[in-house]
Design an enzyme around this catalytic site. Structure first.
Site, PDB file in Angstrom:
ATOM      1  N   ASP A   1     -10.503  19.502  42.742  1.00  0.00           N
ATOM      2  CA  ASP A   1     -11.722  20.207  42.369  1.00  0.00           C
ATOM      3  C   ASP A   1     -11.541  20.712  40.937  1.00  0.00           C
ATOM      4  O   ASP A   1     -10.415  20.798  40.433  1.00  0.00           O
ATOM      5  CB  ASP A   1     -12.009  21.368  43.335  1.00  0.00           C
TER       6      ASP A   1
HETATM    7  C1  BGC Z   1     -17.236  22.699  42.797  1.00  0.00           C
HETATM    8  C2  BGC Z   1     -17.328  21.264  43.289  1.00  0.00           C
HETATM    9  C3  BGC Z   1     -18.036  20.428  42.263  1.00  0.00           C
HETATM   10  C4  BGC Z   1     -17.319  20.544  40.936  1.00  0.00           C
HETATM   11  C5  BGC Z   1     -17.947  19.720  39.829  1.00  0.00           C
HETATM   12  C6  BGC Z   1     -16.684  22.783  41.396  1.00  0.00           C
HETATM   13  O1  BGC Z   1     -16.814  24.082  40.903  1.00  0.00           O
HETATM   14  O2  BGC Z   1     -16.433  23.441  43.686  1.00  0.00           O
HETATM   15  O3  BGC Z   1     -18.023  21.220  44.508  1.00  0.00           O
HETATM   16  O4  BGC Z   1     -18.117  19.105  42.707  1.00  0.00           O
HETATM   17  O5  BGC Z   1     -17.330  21.901  40.525  1.00  0.00           O
HETATM   18  O6  BGC Z   1     -19.144  20.253  39.422  1.00  0.00           O
END
Ligand code: BGC
Length: 724
Positions: A276
């Site tokens: 993530d």
């Molecule tokens: C979130 C993810 C997301 C990623 C990209 C993160 O802060 O937890 O769910 O896919 O950002 O935007």
């Protein structure tokens, strides 16, 4: 200048285009592993390093990127440049849990079709609805040039204050696993890689980047991990996104138990694990624990671990070359499996068809929670006057906030609502219920009050035959609520309107359960979560009876916080962030199982939902050998509608029941059919941590049909053979 920037001179455009001759891996007749092996053999070490990290677009949700991004980036969450020499297409990654997101308007003016919130899809109890929603998003993503969707949110609802529950699929591993698995399969049917996220047990937003989640192995395998296991089997996502939190002491993205032992060894997962955004904390530990790709490192992680530090570790032997090759293999393998090399044609977006998919999702998943004296459906032909009140119903329908936020065509219907910075601004999709209700009842006088003045709203309601009050509670990524109350004096508004008009219908737009002190005073309550594309029409269709509500709650609805395993959510209101959270309190007994274990009654149980018709069930027949239940269902009412057959099982020695299988069936008035319900074997088993496998104890199992997890028919006792 990093080595990656030297490579950048060789970057090709975002799309690799037609396959040049002499690339044996372009033979679509070979299996994905064989194709990946042929291709890997031709790659230089620098090209391998290029594939195992992604870039971020620049000014993003969390912190701005200081570095230029390589050319070819469409503009969204992540980008891995193409390797033109070998015909490897770029990976263009977009958030897409509820539609192709454009949360920071990185692509000015670009819009997409928003699906309703995740719990709506789950509440449909219909994997086909989920599949169609996924396919819709996948098709729109493809038309925009994306080929990796950061979709498949499946964190279980342990925490009804979690700001991200609106992206997920409720509290039950079987329902969530089957629904999210179907969504992923739908996305990937469009030759797009889907992720499943956030792996694992990232069940609250408070302190999400630092918190250490405590959950024992058995409980974890039977709850959060079971949801992932089922969804991965069904959806075969090309990638798993590991989460921000620590789990039992180790960061999820460098957690050997989660990534190596469970995902890759036990489940034989062949795809790749991506971190993530900000979830990677190391090179050696993460890679050796099973992380395959570092996401948006330069913008979010403390350093780009998968460049210089990893190169040094491979050179010194701390990370084996074979492991680097495995990372590359997994990424390429998923790209081949999803068809990223073969299917590059763009098809135009059919906006009307896509909106119909979103509306159908709402119509299949909205839950009728209350309907006193059959107030609904409204008798539209005879309706003379209707008062519509509150929640910007004259402008649009609310959406949840954060990286999943979609920009619908027409933009934000109510701009300027705080918080203006990420995860805001609050977005309303421009599908106004007021216009749809006017269309629904053309002969009625339909008036509107915005609800800010309670007396005005009550006076309007008093003059009308029926009052429809919209209430809202915004939920967003990165923040949890501290309570379950409705904000902005909306309780007072509903109470006053209900007092003025006994025919009051309340429409809920919310991410999570709310307290409803006025519940006993209103005629009807319809839960729509965040209604999504063409939401106004969907709501009107449900109120008029053009569509018969058939959603059933995918989570238990507490009366108040005292019913929860953790009445307090430390840190949610600010102050010192909690270091850890103890999920062993409820363990695997998430949601309805917790309520059963404690003998407490929620406000509404898991699986609950009303209809405009009634269904009669025959006797449940269980074939434990075939893992099947059969039951006849008859629509005894006057309207066509869909019933959800829910089969619960009580395993000997366990105080609680588990959902073992379900099926949705649509019946005309008077129609009767026998439904076959597949039963999930792991719901009859326990996870044995010494043998590392599911073990069926055997003995007398009690199976019951349920209208909800709480309203069960008399159990049928069936002898089940123990595992060998
Ligand atoms: C979130 C993810 C997301 C990623 C990209 C993160 O802060 O937890 O769910 O896919 O950002 O935007």
């Amino acid at each position: 200048m990093g080595l990656a920037w030297v490579i950048s001179v060789a970057f090709a455009s975002a799309h690799a285009g037609p396959m040049p001759a002499g690339h044996p891996w372009s033979d679509a007749g070979l299996n994905p592993d064989a194709r990946a092996r042929l291709l890997e053999a031709q790659m230089t070490q620098d090209e391998k390093f290029q594939l195992i990290r992604s870039y971020f677009a620049g000014a993003g949700p969390h912190k701005p990127s200081q570095k230029p991004v390589p050319p070819g980036f469409i503009g969204s969450a992540g980008y891995v440049p193409a390797i033109a020499r070998l015909g490897i297409p770029a990976l263009q990654e977009s958030d897409a849990g509820l539609g192709v997101a454009n949360s920071d308007a990185l692509r000015p003016g670009d819009s997409a079709t928003p699906l309703p919130a995740g719990p709506v899809t789950a509440a449909s109890w219909d994997p086909q609805v989920a599949y169609r929603g996924g396919a819709m998003i996948g098709a729109e993503a493809r038309a925009k040039g994306f080929n990796v969707l950061l979709a498949g949110g499946i964190n279980l609802m342990r925490e009804p204050r979690n700001g991200r529950n609106f992206e997920y699929a409720g509290e039950d591993p079987l329902l969530a696993g089957t629904i999210v698995g179907a969504t992923i399969a739908g996305v990937q049917s469009q030759h797009i890689i889907s992720t499943i996220k956030h792996y694992a047990v990232n069940d609250q937003e408070t302190a999400r980047n630092t918190i250490d989640v405590k959950l024992d192995e058995k409980a974890m395998r039977e709850s959060d991990l079971l949801a992932f296991e089922l969804a991965i089997e069904r959806g075969k996502p090309g990638s798993v996104m590991c989460s921000y939190n620590k789990l039992n002491g180790d960061w999820a993205c460098e957690n050997d138990y989660l990534l190596n032992q469970v995902l890759k060894q036990d489940w034989h997962y062949p795809g790749f694990v991506m971190s993530d955004w900000g979830g990677d904390h190391s090179a050696v530990k993460a890679v050796n624990a099973g992380l395959d790709q570092e996401s948006a490192a330069e913008a979010f992680d403390d350093q780009v671990f998968f460049d210089t530090p990893l190169r040094q570790a491979v050179a010194s032997g701390e990370v084996k070359q074979a492991r680097l090759d495995d990372m590359v293999h997994r990424i390429l393998r998923s790209m081949f499996a999803a068809g990223l090399f073969d299917e590059t044609a763009k098809r135009p977006i059919n906006e009307q068809a896509d909106l119909a998919v979103a509306r159908h999702t709402l119509e299949s998943g909205a839950v009728l929670l209350r309907n006193q004296n059959a107030l609904l459906p409204l008798d539209v032909a005879r309706l003379k006057s209707l008062a519509v009140i509150g929640a910007h119903a004259d402008k649009g329908v609310m959406a949840g906030g954060g990286s999943s936020t979609v920009r619908a065509k027409g933009g934000n219907a109510v701009p300027g609502l705080a918080p203006l910075q990420w995860p805001g601004p609050i977005v309303y999709h421009p599908y106004a219920p007021l216009a749809a209700l006017r269309k629904m009842a053309p002969a009625a006088q339909v008036s509107f009050a915005d609800g800010t003045d309670v007396a005005t709203a009550a006076a309007l309601a008093k003059k009308a035959q029926v009052a429809v009050v919209f209430v809202q509670k915004w939920a967003a990524e990165s923040v949890d609520w501290t309570d379950l109350g409705l904000p902005d004096q909306q309780d007072a508004l509903v109470t006053a309107v209900a007092k003025a008009n006994p025919h009051t219908v309340v429409i809920l737009e919310n991410g999570n359960p709310i307290t409803m002190p006025w519940l006993g005073q209103v005629g009807a309550v319809l839960e729509t979560w965040y209604p999504g594309g063409d939401g106004g029409t969907g709501i009107a269709n449900l109120l008029s009876g053009k569509v018969n509500p058939s959603g059933r709650l995918p989570f238990s609805w507490p009366k108040d916080l005292s019913q929860l395993p953790r009445p307090e959510l430390p840190g949610a209101a600010g102050g010192e962030a909690p270091k850890s959270v103890d999920y062993n309190i409820e363990g695997a007994d998430v949601g309805y199982r917790w309520y059963q274990r404690r003998g407490i009654e929620p406000l509404f149980p898991f699986g609950f939902g009303l209809s405009y018709t009634q269904f009669e069930h025959g006797t449940l027949a269980i074939d434990a050998g075939k893992l099947q239940a059969k039951v006849s269902v008859r629509n005894t009412g006057q309207r066509a509608g869909a019933d959800v057959v829910q089969v619960y099982v009580q395993v000997p020695g366990s105080p609680v029941r588990r959902l073992a299988g379900y099926a949705k069936i649509f019946l005309q008035p008077g129609e009767e059919r026998t439904v076959t319900v597949p039963l999930e074997s792991r719901r009859l088993a326990d996870f044995n941590t010494e043998q590392h496998r599911w073990v069926v104890r055997g003995g007398a199992y009690a199976f019951s049909l349920g209208r909800s997890a709480q309203a069960l028919d008399a159990p049928v006792s069936v002898q089940v053979q123990p595992s060998r």
